[in-house]
Design an enzyme around this catalytic site. Sequence first.
Site, PDB file in Angstrom:
ATOM      1  CG  HIS A 180     122.242   7.963  43.222  1.00  0.00           C
ATOM      2  ND1 HIS A 180     123.414   7.742  42.524  1.00  0.00           N
ATOM      3  CD2 HIS A 180     121.320   8.283  42.288  1.00  0.00           C
ATOM      4  CE1 HIS A 180     123.199   7.903  41.235  1.00  0.00           C
ATOM      5  NE2 HIS A 180     121.932   8.252  41.053  1.00  0.00           N
ATOM      6  CG  ASP A 238     119.092  10.580  40.555  1.00  0.00           C
ATOM      7  OD1 ASP A 238     120.104  10.269  39.903  1.00  0.00           O
ATOM      8  OD2 ASP A 238     118.381   9.753  41.149  1.00  0.00           O
ATOM      9  CG  MET A 256     117.227  14.857  36.732  1.00  0.00           C
ATOM     10  SD  MET A 256     115.711  13.918  36.438  1.00  0.00           S
ATOM     11  CE  MET A 256     116.113  12.396  37.328  1.00  0.00           C
ATOM     12  CG  HIS A 292     123.278  10.354  38.023  1.00  0.00           C
ATOM     13  ND1 HIS A 292     122.210   9.481  37.857  1.00  0.00           N
ATOM     14  CD2 HIS A 292     123.793  10.545  36.780  1.00  0.00           C
ATOM     15  CE1 HIS A 292     122.092   9.164  36.587  1.00  0.00           C
ATOM     16  NE2 HIS A 292     123.032   9.802  35.904  1.00  0.00           N
ATOM     17  CG  ASP A 322     120.471   5.493  38.580  1.00  0.00           C
ATOM     18  OD1 ASP A 322     119.347   5.238  39.038  1.00  0.00           O
ATOM     19  OD2 ASP A 322     120.960   6.643  38.555  1.00  0.00           O
TER      20      ASP A 322
HETATM   21  C1  DX5 Z   1     116.727   8.128  36.821  1.00  0.00           C
HETATM   22  C2  DX5 Z   1     117.541   8.441  38.053  1.00  0.00           C
HETATM   23  C3  DX5 Z   1     117.482   7.340  39.030  1.00  0.00           C
HETATM   24  C4  DX5 Z   1     116.134   7.083  39.560  1.00  0.00           C
HETATM   25  C5  DX5 Z   1     116.071   5.664  40.009  1.00  0.00           C
HETATM   26  O1  DX5 Z   1     116.747   9.183  35.970  1.00  0.00           O
HETATM   27  O2  DX5 Z   1     118.871   8.640  37.725  1.00  0.00           O
HETATM   28  O3  DX5 Z   1     118.410   7.478  40.078  1.00  0.00           O
HETATM   29  O4  DX5 Z   1     115.781   7.960  40.576  1.00  0.00           O
HETATM   30  O5  DX5 Z   1     114.793   5.453  40.449  1.00  0.00           O
HETATM   31  P1  DX5 Z   1     114.136   4.026  40.523  1.00  0.00           P
HETATM   32  O6  DX5 Z   1     114.996   3.208  41.431  1.00  0.00           O
HETATM   33  O7  DX5 Z   1     112.792   4.329  41.118  1.00  0.00           O
HETATM   34  O8  DX5 Z   1     114.070   3.475  39.151  1.00  0.00           O
HETATM   35 ZN    ZN Z   2     120.791   8.497  39.298  1.00  0.00          ZN
END
Ligand code: DX5
Ligand code: ZN
Length: 220
Positions: free
Chosen positions: A32, A34, A36, A70, A179
């Site tokens: 996964h 992420d 941003m 994501h 998530d």
């Molecule tokens: C949050 C992200 C998640 C995050 C989850 O903004 O989309 O994927 O990294 O992290 P944990 O499992 O540490 O909450």
């Molecule tokens: Zn995520």
Amino acid sequence: MALVAPSILSADFGRLHDDIVDVLDRGAHWVHVDVMDGRFVPNITIGPVVTKAAARAAKANGHDALVDVHLMIVEPDRYVQDFRDAGAELITVHAEACLHLHRSIQAIKATGAKAGVSLNPHTPESVLDYVLDDLDLVLVMSVNPGFGGQSLIETSFTKIERLRREIDRRANGVLIEVDGGVKADNARRFTEAGAHVLVSGSGVFNASDRTAAIAALAAA
Ligand code: DX5
Ligand code: ZN
């Protein structure tokens, strides 16, 4: 039983390749990623360049883990092809970031990737009523996106239950991924509500025993 998707946000980026291969060797299913942009969420992480490195690791050492990207960015349509070229196999956009969500879903599918839509904690699942049958996956955020290591928001369970009921009613085979704040000790609550895929960042990469953490998530 659940699919386990470690979020690389909590990996050691100095040894990203090895860290990803490590969690796959220990039984994780998906990778996964992420993304941003500092606009949709108050944090900036990575783009297609690092995604490409993560995608290479997902296929290393005999693994064939799905590359799950994501996108927590505004105007995601502009970057969908770039992430696809970097190796994304499932691309998820946020409903809140898409003025024309139907069009964004079609743009993802046109690249050949599977299409997902993510919902922030405040967003009702009903926004998906007219696109649910076009999707491969719905990603329910159980924290406000932006950072790893946050505590889960309780109303997420109700949303997952309602979504699962609707997906089963339509029998469209859409997967539910969750998530944020998912750990070995609460994973079963998510699967009992109806989630198929568990994203976990800190719960996997920071676990003292990663093998046990992944096994507990997968067994949930
Ligand atoms: C949050 C992200 C998640 C995050 C989850 O903004 O989309 O994927 O990294 O992290 P944990 O499992 O540490 O909450
Ligand atoms: Zn995520």
